[in-house]
Write a protein that holds these residues in place. Sequence first.
Motif, PDB file in Angstrom:
ATOM      1  N   PHE A   1       0.816  -1.219   0.000  1.00 11.96           N
ATOM      2  CA  PHE A   1       0.000   0.000   0.000  1.00 11.96           C
ATOM      3  C   PHE A   1       0.851   1.271   0.000  1.00 11.96           C
ATOM      4  N   GLY A   2       2.135   1.148  -0.364  1.00 11.81           N
ATOM      5  CA  GLY A   2       2.993   2.323  -0.465  1.00 11.81           C
ATOM      6  C   GLY A   2       3.303   2.983   0.860  1.00 11.81           C
ATOM      7  N   ARG A   3       3.232   2.232   1.956  1.00 10.10           N
ATOM      8  CA  ARG A   3       3.463   2.830   3.274  1.00 10.10           C
ATOM      9  C   ARG A   3       4.945   3.117   3.461  1.00 10.10           C
ATOM     10  N   GLU A   4       5.236   4.174   4.207  1.00  9.49           N
ATOM     11  CA  GLU A   4       6.596   4.555   4.536  1.00  9.49           C
ATOM     12  C   GLU A   4       6.880   4.468   6.024  1.00  9.49           C
ATOM     13  N   LYS A   5       5.873   4.157   6.818  1.00  6.57           N
ATOM     14  CA  LYS A   5       6.030   4.068   8.273  1.00  6.57           C
ATOM     15  C   LYS A   5       5.917   2.614   8.711  1.00  6.57           C
ATOM     16  N   PRO A   6       6.420   2.281   9.894  1.00  2.17           N
ATOM     17  CA  PRO A   6       6.203   0.931  10.424  1.00  2.17           C
ATOM     18  C   PRO A   6       4.722   0.661  10.664  1.00  2.17           C
ATOM     19  N   VAL A   7       4.393  -0.620  10.777  1.00  2.00           N
ATOM     20  CA  VAL A   7       2.984  -1.017  10.943  1.00  2.00           C
ATOM     21  C   VAL A   7       2.415  -0.437  12.231  1.00  2.00           C
ATOM     22  N   HIS A   8       3.226  -0.367  13.273  1.00  2.00           N
ATOM     23  CA  HIS A   8       2.747   0.151  14.555  1.00  2.00           C
ATOM     24  C   HIS A   8       2.325   1.608  14.434  1.00  2.00           C
ATOM     25  N   LYS A   9       3.086   2.412  13.685  1.00  2.00           N
ATOM     26  CA  LYS A   9       2.730   3.817  13.503  1.00  2.00           C
ATOM     27  C   LYS A   9       1.562   3.991  12.549  1.00  2.00           C
TER      28      LYS A   9
ATOM     29  N   VAL B   1      -2.821  -3.114  21.009  1.00  4.58           N
ATOM     30  CA  VAL B   1      -3.831  -4.182  21.067  1.00  4.58           C
ATOM     31  C   VAL B   1      -3.895  -4.918  19.741  1.00  4.58           C
ATOM     32  N   PHE B   2      -3.902  -4.178  18.620  1.00  3.68           N
ATOM     33  CA  PHE B   2      -3.995  -4.813  17.301  1.00  3.68           C
ATOM     34  C   PHE B   2      -2.774  -5.686  17.006  1.00  3.68           C
ATOM     35  N   LEU B   3      -1.596  -5.243  17.441  1.00  2.70           N
ATOM     36  CA  LEU B   3      -0.360  -5.954  17.140  1.00  2.70           C
ATOM     37  C   LEU B   3       0.105  -6.861  18.282  1.00  2.70           C
ATOM     38  N   TRP B   4      -0.737  -7.068  19.269  1.00  4.00           N
ATOM     39  CA  TRP B   4      -0.477  -7.998  20.367  1.00  4.00           C
ATOM     40  C   TRP B   4       0.803  -7.641  21.125  1.00  4.00           C
ATOM     41  N   ARG B   5       1.058  -6.331  21.307  1.00  3.61           N
ATOM     42  CA  ARG B   5       2.175  -5.926  22.152  1.00  3.61           C
ATOM     43  C   ARG B   5       1.840  -6.175  23.624  1.00  3.61           C
ATOM     44  N   ASN B   6       0.555  -6.018  23.964  1.00  4.63           N
ATOM     45  CA  ASN B   6       0.065  -6.370  25.302  1.00  4.63           C
ATOM     46  C   ASN B   6      -0.866  -7.572  25.128  1.00  4.63           C
ATOM     47  N   LYS B   7      -0.321  -8.754  25.330  1.00  3.23           N
ATOM     48  CA  LYS B   7      -1.036  -9.988  24.994  1.00  3.23           C
ATOM     49  C   LYS B   7      -2.265 -10.205  25.869  1.00  3.23           C
TER      50      LYS B   7
END
Length: 263
Positions: free
Chosen positions: A62-70, A80-86
């Motif tokens: 999708f042409g993103r230039e930032k990390p998924v977290h940002k 929550v979406f990326l399971w950083r806090n399980k």
Amino acid sequence: MAEHVENSDPKGESLLEKIADKFHGDDSSSSSESDTETKKPAVKSEVEPETETLKNKVWRLFGREKPVHKVFGGGKPADVFLWRNKKISATVIGGATAIWVLFELLEYHLLTLICHILIITLAVLFLWSNATTFINKKPPHIPEVHLPEGPILQVASALRIEINRALDLLREIASGRELKKFLAVIAGLWILSIVGSWCNFLTLFYISFVLLHTVPVIYEKYEDKVDPLAEKAMHEIKKQYAVFDEKVLSKIPRGPLKDKKKD
């Protein structure tokens, strides 16, 4: 004797000149070697930024230039979406699954569920408050619950902005100017209608909710493998669209544009 001295002077001078030239040659060679040694790291330093820029210019989905977290905002929702806090992520998925099981599998209705929860809660608190008078204990502390105004206004404002953006997009498509967007929206609505005929809205919402909490995590873990495949797929889609545009879309007559520049 004078002639002998005069003849011997040039030989002495020639010997001195040779020795001086030899020393100068050694100095120049050593200085050239030192110059080359000093230039080598400069060449490396010039090459390193180029390689870094090439690494940074890797094609991303999708042409993103930032990390998924940002991309997800970089705050608690992204965690929550990326399971950083399980624990929180598992709790959210578990709550959504419980709601889906209640309403879909057990065929519970929302109004019935709310009424039953309120009946049980009020009955327990009422009996507990009256029982404390006989046991000589303090009655239960029932906290006052008030909805905060700030978060609700923020949610309403964000929802209003997104609805207005969607309405502007639909208006732009209906005006007949963007053929690509028109075909994309028609295809998306058609696919959504087919999926909607397979399951109801609650199941569709639950599937979307679970995908939102699983696909980004998998993509973030394997993005180096997914992005090259996605790049190939996008090139193939663009190629097929170019053929379709040349054979079909270019032959469709288009009306005159409404917004013309006035002389």
